[in-house]
Design a protein around this motif. Structure first.
Motif, PDB file in Angstrom:
ATOM      1  N   HIS A 223      31.418  28.974  -9.793  1.00 27.99           N
ATOM      2  CA  HIS A 223      31.914  30.125 -10.575  1.00 27.99           C
ATOM      3  C   HIS A 223      30.801  30.858 -11.313  1.00 27.99           C
ATOM      4  O   HIS A 223      31.058  31.498 -12.340  1.00 27.99           O
ATOM      5  CB  HIS A 223      32.952  29.631 -11.596  1.00 27.99           C
ATOM      6  N   ALA A 224      29.588  30.795 -10.805  1.00 25.13           N
ATOM      7  CA  ALA A 224      28.433  31.323 -11.532  1.00 25.13           C
ATOM      8  C   ALA A 224      28.575  32.808 -11.859  1.00 25.13           C
ATOM      9  O   ALA A 224      28.391  33.223 -13.010  1.00 25.13           O
ATOM     10  CB  ALA A 224      27.156  31.080 -10.734  1.00 25.13           C
ATOM     11  N   LYS A 225      28.880  33.620 -10.889  1.00 23.62           N
ATOM     12  CA  LYS A 225      28.964  35.065 -11.126  1.00 23.62           C
ATOM     13  C   LYS A 225      30.089  35.405 -12.092  1.00 23.62           C
ATOM     14  O   LYS A 225      29.933  36.235 -12.992  1.00 23.62           O
ATOM     15  CB  LYS A 225      29.140  35.805  -9.802  1.00 23.62           C
TER      16      LYS A 225
ATOM     17  N   LEU B  11      31.545  36.950 -17.657  1.00 18.84           N
ATOM     18  CA  LEU B  11      32.358  36.664 -18.842  1.00 18.84           C
ATOM     19  C   LEU B  11      31.511  36.553 -20.096  1.00 18.84           C
ATOM     20  O   LEU B  11      31.926  36.994 -21.171  1.00 18.84           O
ATOM     21  CB  LEU B  11      33.135  35.359 -18.626  1.00 18.84           C
ATOM     22  N   THR B  12      30.322  35.970 -19.964  1.00 23.96           N
ATOM     23  CA  THR B  12      29.538  35.608 -21.145  1.00 23.96           C
ATOM     24  C   THR B  12      28.362  36.527 -21.452  1.00 23.96           C
ATOM     25  O   THR B  12      27.814  36.479 -22.550  1.00 23.96           O
ATOM     26  CB  THR B  12      28.982  34.177 -20.991  1.00 23.96           C
ATOM     27  N   VAL B  13      27.967  37.369 -20.526  1.00 22.80           N
ATOM     28  CA  VAL B  13      26.719  38.111 -20.680  1.00 22.80           C
ATOM     29  C   VAL B  13      26.750  39.098 -21.850  1.00 22.80           C
ATOM     30  O   VAL B  13      25.697  39.431 -22.419  1.00 22.80           O
ATOM     31  CB  VAL B  13      26.363  38.848 -19.360  1.00 22.80           C
TER      32      VAL B  13
ATOM     33  N   GLY C 161      22.218  29.702 -18.429  1.00 30.68           N
ATOM     34  CA  GLY C 161      23.407  30.417 -17.978  1.00 30.68           C
ATOM     35  C   GLY C 161      23.073  31.755 -17.349  1.00 30.68           C
ATOM     36  O   GLY C 161      22.223  31.844 -16.452  1.00 30.68           O
ATOM     37  N   SER C 162      23.688  32.817 -17.835  1.00 26.41           N
ATOM     38  CA  SER C 162      23.512  34.163 -17.275  1.00 26.41           C
ATOM     39  C   SER C 162      22.122  34.724 -17.515  1.00 26.41           C
ATOM     40  O   SER C 162      21.723  35.701 -16.879  1.00 26.41           O
ATOM     41  CB  SER C 162      24.535  35.111 -17.890  1.00 26.41           C
ATOM     42  N   GLY C 163      21.376  34.143 -18.467  1.00 32.10           N
ATOM     43  CA  GLY C 163      20.086  34.688 -18.846  1.00 32.10           C
ATOM     44  C   GLY C 163      20.178  35.665 -20.009  1.00 32.10           C
ATOM     45  O   GLY C 163      19.171  36.238 -20.435  1.00 32.10           O
ATOM     46  N   ARG C 164      21.369  35.808 -20.565  1.00 33.92           N
ATOM     47  CA  ARG C 164      21.622  36.746 -21.670  1.00 33.92           C
ATOM     48  C   ARG C 164      20.672  36.529 -22.845  1.00 33.92           C
ATOM     49  O   ARG C 164      20.026  37.473 -23.319  1.00 33.92           O
ATOM     50  CB  ARG C 164      23.069  36.558 -22.134  1.00 33.92           C
ATOM     51  N   ASP C 165      20.560  35.290 -23.298  1.00 38.12           N
ATOM     52  CA  ASP C 165      19.753  35.000 -24.480  1.00 38.12           C
ATOM     53  C   ASP C 165      18.262  35.099 -24.155  1.00 38.12           C
ATOM     54  O   ASP C 165      17.474  35.606 -24.961  1.00 38.12           O
ATOM     55  CB  ASP C 165      20.095  33.623 -25.034  1.00 38.12           C
ATOM     56  N   SER C 166      17.878  34.630 -22.980  1.00 40.11           N
ATOM     57  CA  SER C 166      16.484  34.730 -22.566  1.00 40.11           C
ATOM     58  C   SER C 166      16.033  36.188 -22.545  1.00 40.11           C
ATOM     59  O   SER C 166      14.932  36.516 -23.005  1.00 40.11           O
ATOM     60  CB  SER C 166      16.298  34.120 -21.175  1.00 40.11           C
TER      61      SER C 166
ATOM     62  N   LEU D  30      32.718  35.469 -27.629  1.00 39.88           N
ATOM     63  CA  LEU D  30      33.110  36.160 -26.407  1.00 39.88           C
ATOM     64  C   LEU D  30      34.047  37.325 -26.714  1.00 39.88           C
ATOM     65  O   LEU D  30      34.877  37.246 -27.623  1.00 39.88           O
ATOM     66  CB  LEU D  30      33.808  35.193 -25.447  1.00 39.88           C
ATOM     67  N   PRO D  31      33.926  38.415 -25.945  1.00 40.44           N
ATOM     68  CA  PRO D  31      34.780  39.581 -26.185  1.00 40.44           C
ATOM     69  C   PRO D  31      36.237  39.380 -25.770  1.00 40.44           C
ATOM     70  O   PRO D  31      37.070  40.248 -25.991  1.00 40.44           O
ATOM     71  CB  PRO D  31      34.124  40.670 -25.317  1.00 40.44           C
ATOM     72  N   SER D  32      36.561  38.200 -25.201  1.00 42.97           N
ATOM     73  CA  SER D  32      37.922  37.936 -24.735  1.00 42.97           C
ATOM     74  C   SER D  32      38.913  37.748 -25.878  1.00 42.97           C
ATOM     75  O   SER D  32      40.124  37.821 -25.682  1.00 42.97           O
ATOM     76  CB  SER D  32      37.937  36.681 -23.860  1.00 42.97           C
ATOM     77  N   GLY D  33      38.390  37.458 -27.080  1.00 44.07           N
ATOM     78  CA  GLY D  33      39.272  37.292 -28.229  1.00 44.07           C
ATOM     79  C   GLY D  33      39.938  35.936 -28.308  1.00 44.07           C
ATOM     80  O   GLY D  33      40.885  35.751 -29.070  1.00 44.07           O
TER      81      GLY D  33
END
Length: 202
Positions: free
Chosen positions: A9-11, A16-18, A45-50, A177-180
């Protein structure tokens, strides 16, 4: 089992988290680091924080146990990610900071002690570790992933047994997360102690 989930479920997970807003945690963590510090994003993970740290001028090494998540992080950042589990880390005095955002929560309480030994060894003198867990007492499976939840007291016991870090900050935050969704998180910033580096327990 958690690794199988992320490979499958990587993509979906990356999407979801980026966009999660981690800026409050960034501010607390980065306040302890010098300009241009070397950071290990442990469970990138997604690389968001990096990507955020790279844009701020930090020297970032990305690491994730999921090969598919590594591909997502590489696509986002344009930088190679190391595909390895925490138990494979063999760095010594390499990093000013380790960022373990929502990644150690997949490590059991028993095995966490060994991982922290490896993190301690990887950090430079006075290096700092940021980590976060879902708030709670349980070790559980949920949707194909293993979770070890944490409370302040439970984590305090782990810290006392390991004896390798001093706690600089500990706080509970709402989900980013923006999902609330309703989920509380236990966050910590720890500093490496100047004690003899122990042997990892087998």
């Amino acid at each position: 089992m958690s690794l199988d989930y992320y490979d499958a479920h990587a993509k979906e997970y990356a999407e979801l988290t980026v966009k999660a807003d981690m800026s409050p945690a960034y501010d607390r963590f980065l306040a302890y680091l010098p300009a241009g510090a070397a950071i290990l994003d442990a469970g990138c993970g997604s690389g968001r924080d990096s990507l955020c740290f790279m844009k701020k001028g930090y020297d970032v090494t990305m690491l994730d146990a999921s090969g598919e998540m590594c591909k997502c992080a590489e696509a986002l950042t344009g930088q190679k990610a190391l595909c390895m589990g925490f138990h494979e880390i063999e760095f010594a005095d390499r990093f000013d900071g380790i960022w373990a955002c929502a990644s150690l929560l997949h490590v059991s309480e028993k095995e966490l002690e060994n991982v922290l030994v490896k993190f301690h060894r990887a950090l430079k003198r006075d290096g700092v570790l940021y980590a976060s867990w879902k708030y709670g007492e349980a070790e559980r499976m949920d949707g194909g992933r293993f979770y070890c939840d944490m409370t302040e007291e439970k984590l305090r016991r782990v810290l006392a047994r390991v004896g390798l870090f001093d706690c600089l900050e500990c706080w509970v935050a709402e989900d980013a997360l923006p999902s609330g969704r309703e989920q509380k998180w236990l966050n910590v910033v720890w500093r490496k102690c100047h004690r003899e580096d122990p042997v990892v327990r087998k």
